[in-house]
Design a protein around this motif. Structure first.
Motif, PDB file in Angstrom:
ATOM      1  N   LEU A   1       0.911  -1.058  -0.164  1.00 23.90           N
ATOM      2  CA  LEU A   1      -0.114   0.081   0.087  1.00 23.90           C
ATOM      3  C   LEU A   1       0.902   1.171   0.106  1.00 23.90           C
ATOM      4  N   THR A   2       1.920   1.378   0.778  1.00 23.49           N
ATOM      5  CA  THR A   2       2.755   2.348   0.878  1.00 23.49           C
ATOM      6  C   THR A   2       3.472   2.659  -0.522  1.00 23.49           C
ATOM      7  N   ILE A   3       3.963   1.623  -1.124  1.00 23.06           N
ATOM      8  CA  ILE A   3       4.584   1.454  -2.483  1.00 23.06           C
ATOM      9  C   ILE A   3       3.277   2.123  -3.422  1.00 23.06           C
ATOM     10  N   PHE A   4       2.259   1.457  -3.436  1.00 22.91           N
ATOM     11  CA  PHE A   4       1.124   1.975  -4.464  1.00 22.91           C
ATOM     12  C   PHE A   4       0.909   3.648  -4.035  1.00 22.91           C
ATOM     13  N   LEU A   5       0.753   3.822  -3.063  1.00 24.98           N
ATOM     14  CA  LEU A   5       0.509   5.188  -2.532  1.00 24.98           C
ATOM     15  C   LEU A   5       1.785   6.232  -3.173  1.00 24.98           C
ATOM     16  N   ALA A   6       2.924   5.807  -2.840  1.00 25.91           N
ATOM     17  CA  ALA A   6       4.053   6.776  -3.296  1.00 25.91           C
ATOM     18  C   ALA A   6       4.170   6.693  -4.653  1.00 25.91           C
ATOM     19  N   GLU A   7       3.840   5.722  -5.487  1.00 24.91           N
ATOM     20  CA  GLU A   7       3.868   5.909  -6.934  1.00 24.91           C
ATOM     21  C   GLU A   7       2.724   6.576  -7.394  1.00 24.91           C
ATOM     22  N   ALA A   8       1.513   6.753  -6.579  1.00 23.75           N
ATOM     23  CA  ALA A   8       0.607   7.564  -7.502  1.00 23.75           C
ATOM     24  C   ALA A   8       0.995   9.048  -7.445  1.00 23.75           C
ATOM     25  N   GLN A   9       1.945   9.237  -6.478  1.00 24.01           N
ATOM     26  CA  GLN A   9       2.644  10.733  -6.472  1.00 24.01           C
ATOM     27  C   GLN A   9       3.371  10.988  -7.472  1.00 24.01           C
ATOM     28  N   LEU A  10       3.642  10.142  -8.349  1.00 27.58           N
ATOM     29  CA  LEU A  10       4.803  10.377  -9.362  1.00 27.58           C
ATOM     30  C   LEU A  10       3.920  11.034 -10.751  1.00 27.58           C
ATOM     31  N   PRO A  11       4.828  11.537 -11.468  1.00 31.01           N
ATOM     32  CA  PRO A  11       3.986  12.488 -12.624  1.00 31.01           C
ATOM     33  C   PRO A  11       3.289  11.288 -13.508  1.00 31.01           C
ATOM     34  N   VAL A  12       2.163  11.680 -14.146  1.00 33.75           N
ATOM     35  CA  VAL A  12       1.398  10.694 -14.957  1.00 33.75           C
ATOM     36  C   VAL A  12       2.385  10.418 -16.348  1.00 33.75           C
ATOM     37  N   LEU A  13       2.526   9.476 -16.849  1.00 30.95           N
ATOM     38  CA  LEU A  13       3.103   8.929 -17.817  1.00 30.95           C
ATOM     39  C   LEU A  13       2.389   9.609 -19.301  1.00 30.95           C
ATOM     40  N   PRO A  14       3.086   9.471 -20.318  1.00 26.59           N
ATOM     41  CA  PRO A  14       2.222  10.145 -21.629  1.00 26.59           C
ATOM     42  C   PRO A  14       1.131   9.146 -21.957  1.00 26.59           C
ATOM     43  N   ILE A  15       0.942   7.924 -21.829  1.00 26.40           N
ATOM     44  CA  ILE A  15      -0.089   7.206 -21.849  1.00 26.40           C
ATOM     45  C   ILE A  15      -1.093   6.893 -20.800  1.00 26.40           C
ATOM     46  N   PRO A  16      -2.344   7.145 -20.820  1.00 24.14           N
ATOM     47  CA  PRO A  16      -3.160   7.158 -19.668  1.00 24.14           C
ATOM     48  C   PRO A  16      -3.096   5.650 -19.284  1.00 24.14           C
ATOM     49  N   GLY A  17      -3.125   5.461 -17.876  1.00 27.99           N
ATOM     50  CA  GLY A  17      -3.358   4.011 -17.280  1.00 27.99           C
ATOM     51  C   GLY A  17      -2.006   3.372 -17.151  1.00 27.99           C
ATOM     52  N   VAL A  18      -0.785   4.053 -17.637  1.00 27.64           N
ATOM     53  CA  VAL A  18       0.386   3.301 -17.660  1.00 27.64           C
ATOM     54  C   VAL A  18       1.147   3.935 -16.281  1.00 27.64           C
ATOM     55  N   LYS A  19       1.665   3.006 -15.702  1.00 28.24           N
ATOM     56  CA  LYS A  19       2.543   3.034 -14.473  1.00 28.24           C
ATOM     57  C   LYS A  19       3.322   1.798 -14.239  1.00 28.24           C
ATOM     58  N   LEU A  20       4.342   2.100 -13.211  1.00 26.19           N
ATOM     59  CA  LEU A  20       5.294   0.744 -13.033  1.00 26.19           C
ATOM     60  C   LEU A  20       4.646  -0.301 -12.280  1.00 26.19           C
ATOM     61  N   GLY A  21       3.758   0.129 -11.614  1.00 30.27           N
ATOM     62  CA  GLY A  21       3.152  -0.976 -10.601  1.00 30.27           C
ATOM     63  C   GLY A  21       4.283  -1.931  -9.618  1.00 30.27           C
ATOM     64  N   LEU A  22       4.768  -0.821  -9.066  1.00 27.86           N
ATOM     65  CA  LEU A  22       5.897  -1.614  -8.193  1.00 27.86           C
ATOM     66  C   LEU A  22       5.319  -2.216  -6.890  1.00 27.86           C
ATOM     67  N   ALA A  23       4.014  -1.991  -6.598  1.00 29.13           N
ATOM     68  CA  ALA A  23       3.298  -2.803  -5.444  1.00 29.13           C
ATOM     69  C   ALA A  23       3.252  -4.075  -5.857  1.00 29.13           C
ATOM     70  N   ASN A  24       3.202  -4.510  -7.242  1.00 32.32           N
ATOM     71  CA  ASN A  24       3.308  -5.833  -7.621  1.00 32.32           C
ATOM     72  C   ASN A  24       4.180  -6.586  -7.261  1.00 32.32           C
ATOM     73  N   ILE A  25       5.475  -6.140  -6.899  1.00 29.28           N
ATOM     74  CA  ILE A  25       6.669  -6.761  -6.330  1.00 29.28           C
ATOM     75  C   ILE A  25       6.141  -7.754  -5.168  1.00 29.28           C
ATOM     76  N   VAL A  26       5.385  -6.965  -4.271  1.00 32.73           N
ATOM     77  CA  VAL A  26       4.984  -7.548  -3.121  1.00 32.73           C
ATOM     78  C   VAL A  26       4.001  -8.769  -3.496  1.00 32.73           C
ATOM     79  N   THR A  27       3.023  -8.453  -4.492  1.00 35.71           N
ATOM     80  CA  THR A  27       2.265  -9.370  -4.763  1.00 35.71           C
ATOM     81  C   THR A  27       2.869 -10.776  -5.274  1.00 35.71           C
ATOM     82  N   VAL A  28       3.791 -10.614  -6.102  1.00 36.04           N
ATOM     83  CA  VAL A  28       4.719 -11.709  -6.879  1.00 36.04           C
ATOM     84  C   VAL A  28       5.284 -12.284  -5.692  1.00 36.04           C
ATOM     85  N   TYR A  29       6.190 -11.633  -4.912  1.00 36.23           N
ATOM     86  CA  TYR A  29       6.740 -12.116  -3.593  1.00 36.23           C
ATOM     87  C   TYR A  29       5.714 -13.135  -3.077  1.00 36.23           C
ATOM     88  N   THR A  30       4.617 -12.416  -2.499  1.00 34.21           N
ATOM     89  CA  THR A  30       3.726 -13.174  -1.704  1.00 34.21           C
ATOM     90  C   THR A  30       3.280 -14.517  -2.223  1.00 34.21           C
TER      91      THR A  30
END
Length: 169
Positions: A22-51
């Motif tokens: 959740l912390t990673i997700f909220l921090a990533e949400a503060q990053l500038p929006v990329l040129p293509i709507p809906g595109v983001k790194l999805g860094l919180a998914n590192i935790v999902t894959v690990y789990t």
């Protein structure tokens, strides 16, 4: 007495993983929006894959569900709940299947596939909400972005799993 302690330890671990995601997700949400709507790194998914690969599909679904719900609540964007839940559930299904097919050294391959399926789930939810298939025009762009981001998050999850397994020995 050992059973309640074991359950408390599991619950604590899942709460910690959820808080990290959740912390990673909220921090990533503060990053500038990329040129293509809906595109983001999805860094919180590192935790999902690990789990998924360390604790199993049930625990991964719990962490993912809590992160999706709390992320929508904390970001104040409840409409994202529908899109994130659709993408997250399809992604989780893909990870479950890949977990049976991949070896411990191939975990990094799961994340790009899960990212592509996640984007497909989000677009299908958007098509249902908008009543139009036109949103699927974004799919080629999102697939490219998902593969790139997924390779990064998958490699990060693989490195995390390796590192933490060495620490436990």
């Amino acid at each position: 007495m050992a059973q309640p302690v074991r359950r408390a330890g599991r619950l604590t671990r899942l709460a910690l993983l959820t808080a990290i995601a959740l912390t990673i997700f909220l921090a990533e949400a503060q990053l500038p929006v990329l040129p293509i709507p809906g595109v983001k790194l999805g860094l919180a998914n590192i935790v999902t894959v690990y789990t998924m690969f360390v604790l199993g599909p049930g625990d991964a679904l719990l962490v993912l569900s809590a992160r999706v719900f709390l992320g929508a609540v904390f970001s104040g964007q409840m409409m994202t709940l529908l899109y994130s839940a659709a993408g997250g559930l399809l992604s989780w299904c893909a990870l479950c299947l890949l977990g049976k097919l991949l070896t411990r050294e191939q975990i990094w391959l799961a994340s790009p596939v899960a990212a592509v399926v996640h984007n497909l789930g989000q677009l299908l939810a958007a098509a249902a909400v908008l009543g139009s298939w036109a949103v699927l025009a974004w799919l080629p762009y999102l697939v490219v972005a998902a593969v790139i981001a997924g390779l990064f998050t998958g490699a990060a999850a693989q490195a995390l799993i390796r590192r933490l397994s060495r620490l436990q020995k």
